[in-house]
Design an enzyme around this catalytic site. Structure first.
Site, short mmCIF file in Angstrom:
data_model
loop_
_atom_site.label_atom_id
_atom_site.label_comp_id
_atom_site.label_asym_id
_atom_site.label_seq_id
_atom_site.Cartn_x
_atom_site.Cartn_y
_atom_site.Cartn_z
N ASP A 1 52.31 43.59 32.66
CA ASP A 1 52.11 44.43 31.48
C ASP A 1 53.22 44.23 30.46
O ASP A 1 53.16 44.77 29.36
CB ASP A 1 52.05 45.91 31.88
CG ASP A 1 50.64 46.33 32.24
OD1 ASP A 1 49.71 45.51 32.08
OD2 ASP A 1 50.46 47.47 32.70
N ASP B 1 40.97 46.13 36.84
CA ASP B 1 42.31 46.73 36.92
C ASP B 1 42.48 47.55 38.20
O ASP B 1 41.50 47.86 38.89
CB ASP B 1 42.53 47.61 35.68
CG ASP B 1 43.97 47.63 35.21
OD1 ASP B 1 44.87 47.32 36.02
OD2 ASP B 1 44.21 47.97 34.04
#
Ligand code: DGJ
Length: 736
Positions: free
Chosen positions: A538, A472
């Site tokens: 997301d 990430d």
């Protein structure tokens, strides 16, 4: 692979006299690129676009001769050529390719070509290359050498990059090093993408007018950035209309631009790395190499996009094993880590047929929420008193692979790491950058910082049998400088990140890596050279995903597009969608689940199992075929699909994204099939369920299926059912 053929041609005097060596016609997969490398000016592209066929040398000379424009009133006395790196010394008045200076001097270059090497049917990093041209040039006055690489790949994709070496005294401060490819006059409409976190890849279209349409990414990630900047004939669509596009294979700062330079009206696409002030300062013999700029041409966006997919699939490192269905625990538990809860989730995942289990953020020291712990890559002993072993063993005991989340480039100020090494944080002017998600960026160009992160990840991957890493990167790089020197550090940070990934991959070749940056913030070909998929966004809302995946999918093939079935109500938009819509959306990417299945009803779990089963049954087709999208006239409908490489099978989705202005929707065309093949068309379970659930919603052909040729399916189509909005039906098309 055939043996490489190569040649080194000394540049001619550049008078334009017939000299086929140096006037190169490079062809692959329906694309031609005619490159004039005869010098002394830098190479110029005379044509990039549709294949010209087998053109004799004499005609190439004519292409050159008939390309030379007359002199315009008020202009320089010689025509203005657009070279791969345009120079003002050649009277180019648009954006120059190379800018910089040596203590105020050498601001304008005049390179002369010194050698040209060509190679055909060769390879780079194990992937085939159809044609390679390496041009070297020098500017003795400015004290600079230039190398230009241009390659045409078997997929018809073109890539080019430049490298500059300082040969003079002192320091050459480089401002930009961009490459430019010409567009024909017919390219009069621009399409690129913008957006934000949770809403990536929103298309924007507008006319190509005088001036520069410049897209910059100054944050080293690109929720808002354009993965592709394209220009084409007005009205170009997925299936038709000439279109040209560029992409920068770089995960740092980038610039891409479409320019109409005046007074000639010359159009071009340009691109390169966006360098911060002082970021590249070249002492004698030091060099800077730009990232590859990829350029694709197509008759329609599907063709343009297909070249990227084909190239990616041609690389040796492209993931070739079946893409494991996975569960990611993030939206199921967030930071609420608890062994019992997580093993129950693993049980539920295994029950529905999932093959990989990914433990997300929250497992390491002090990470109880997003305010602390980043950088302290030790398993948190309070939450995991026996380490991760019990969960890993449980997951693997259920037959699933175990995956783990890291955010290696980041640090929370509230962490042991930041407290002991504040000098490892990227910063400027002796002040810390504004925090984002309570975090800062670690300076990976600092050798000790890099070594610490490498050691920690390596240790965890060595201790546990981990098959997958989600990597990430949750904040922008702002004020990103080295604490010791005060110099800007995004360029070096990008290279250090690549080195970290490369060395971890070399040490753990069995591990797959996912590129995540708050979802789709890092989806470029630089990161995809060293990762196996991206987390696309997301936002898991299936309706939003229709747009996000259509945009991202122009560059990234379905097998690398992380696409999850979320919970019935979307955590980021609040919308509710039935499982049919969520499943049929995730089905067209690398399918995962991100939902607390342990709390789902038995019926829901049984339905999810059907989607996982369908994905596992059809992923071979979905991940090796050609992605196609219809240019449907109804904005309420989207029709897309994947056609097998041999044209014998396809799966299409008919997606009702909104209520239609008319009903029934009418006949939808199914593009990309073999015109001469007859196909059987019928609904595909579990995407065969139509809502509303009454017989009148269905066209009469639905129950028994249809038999039609690829030509008819592409030109006439079949009646779509009446569907509620935010619903999808799948059609299975098989050669008979
Ligand atoms: C952002 C990612 O995109 C999410 O999927 C999740 O991993 C969170 N970060 C965790 O902090």
């Amino acid at each position: 692979m055939t043996t490489p053929r190569s040649a080194t041609d000394e540049a001619t005097d550049g008078t334009g006299s017939p000299a086929a060596p140096g006037l190169l016609h490079l062809r692959a997969a329906g694309v031609s690129l005619v490159l004039d490398t005869r010098g002394p000016l830098l190479p110029r592209v005379l044509h990039w676009g549709a294949d010209l066929g087998d053109v004799p040398d004499a005609e190439l000379d004519e292409v050159f001769r008939t390309s030379v424009p007359p002199v315009a009133s008020g202009s320089t006395d010689t025509p203005v050529p657009l070279s791969l790196v345009p120079e003002q010394s050649a009277a180019w008045l648009g954006t120059p390719g190379l800018t910089g200076h040596r203590d105020g001097a050498d601001f304008s270059t005049a390179f002369a070509v010194t050698s040209v090497e060509t190679e055909h049917d060769t390879e780079r990093d194990g992937a085939p290359v159809a044609h390679r041209v390496v041009t070297r040039a020098t500017d003795a006055v400015a004290g600079l050498d230039l190398r230009l690489d241009l390659e045409v790949l078997p997929a018809g994709l073109v890539r080019t990059r430049a490298a500059v070496t300082s040969t003079g005294d002192g320091v050459f401060a480089l401002g930009t090093l961009d490459v430019a490819l010409p567009l024909p006059r017919e390219a009069d409409e621009i399409l690129d993408f913008t957006g934000r976190h949770l809403r990536e890849r929103s298309a924007q279209r507008h006319a190509f007018v005088a001036g520069t349409h410049l897209r910059e990414s100054r944050r080293a990630r690109s929720h808002d950035g354009t993965l592709l900047l394209t220009a084409g004939r007005r009205g170009f669509g997925y299936r038709a209309g000439e279109v040209w596009g560029v992409h920068v294979a770089w995960s740092g700062n980038t610039r891409t631009f479409a320019e109409q330079a005046m007074p000639t009206g010359t159009r071009l696409l340009g691109a390169g790395e966006l360098l911060l002030a002082g970021e590249i300062r070249l002492a004698a013999r030091e060099a800077y190499e730009s990232p590859w700029v990829y350029a694709s041409y197509g008759d329609g966006l599907d063709e343009l996009s297909g070249r990227f997919h084909e190239y990616l699939r041609s690389r040796p490192q492209h993931p070739r094993t079946p893409r494991k269905s996975l569960i990611n625990v993030w939206e199921a538990v967030y930071f609420d880590h608890d062994l019992d809860r997580l093993t129950a989730l693993a049980d539920a995942a295994a029950e529905v047929g999932v093959e990989r289990y990914v433990l997300d953020d929250g497992w390491f020291h002090g990470r109880r929420d997003d305010t602390s712990g980043l950088g302290d890559w030790y398993v948190d002993a309070t939450v995991w008193p026996q380490g991760l072993g019990p969960l890993v063993d449980h997951v693997r005991g259920l037959g699933m692979e175990f995956g783990l989340w890291f955010e290696p480039e980041m640090v929370n100020p509230d962490s042991d790491l930041a407290r002991s090494h504040p000098e490892w944080i990227l910063q400027a002017g002796g002040r810390m950058p504004p925090e984002a998600r309570n975090q800062q960026v670690l300076d990976l160009a600092h050798p000790e910082a890099w070594a610490y992160v490498f050691e920690r990840i390596d240790a965890i991957l060595t201790e546990y049998p981990i098959g997958y890493v989600k990597w990430d990167h949750n904040r922008d790089l702002i004020d990103a400088g080295h604490s010791a020197t005060g110099a800007a550090g995004v360029h070096e940070q990008t290279l250090a990140t690549y080195r970290l990934l490369d060395e971890l991959r070399a040490r753990h070749p069995e591990v797959e890596f996912e590129s995540c940056s708050g979802g789709g913030g890092r989806a470029d070909l630089g990161i995809l050279e060293r990762t196996d998929r991206i987390w696309t966004s997301d936002c898991i809302d299936a309706l939003e995903r229709q747009v996000i995946e259509a945009g991202t999918g122009l560059l990234v093939p379905p097998e690398m597009l992380g696409s999850h079935i979320g919970s019935p109500h979307s955590h980021t938009t609040g919308r509710r969608h039935d499982l049919g819509f969520r499943g049929a959306t995730a089905f067209f990417g690398h399918l995962g689940i991100e939902w607390n299945l342990a709390a789902a009803s038995e019926q829901e779990r049984a339905d999810v199992a059907r989607w996982v089963e369908a994905y596992r049954t059809h992923r071979d087709l979905l991940h090796h075929g050609r992605t196609v999208r219809a240019d449907d006239p109804d904005p309420a409908l989207r029709v897309h699909g994947v056609v097998a490489a041999d044209g014998r099978e396809a799966i299409f989705a008919v997606v009702q994204v909104a209520t239609g202005v008319w009903a029934p929707p009418g006949r939808v065309r199914l593009p990309g099939l073999d015109p001469a093949t007859t196909y059987d068309v019928r609904p595909l379970a579990p995407g065969d369920e139509v809502v509303p659930r009454h017989r009148n919603a269905l066209p009469p052909w639905w129950t028994d299926g249809a038999r039609l040729s690829g030509r008819t399916l592409g030109a006439v189509g079949v009646q779509a059912p009446n569907q509620f909005p935010e619903h999808t039906v799948l059609l299975h098309v098989r050669a008979v």
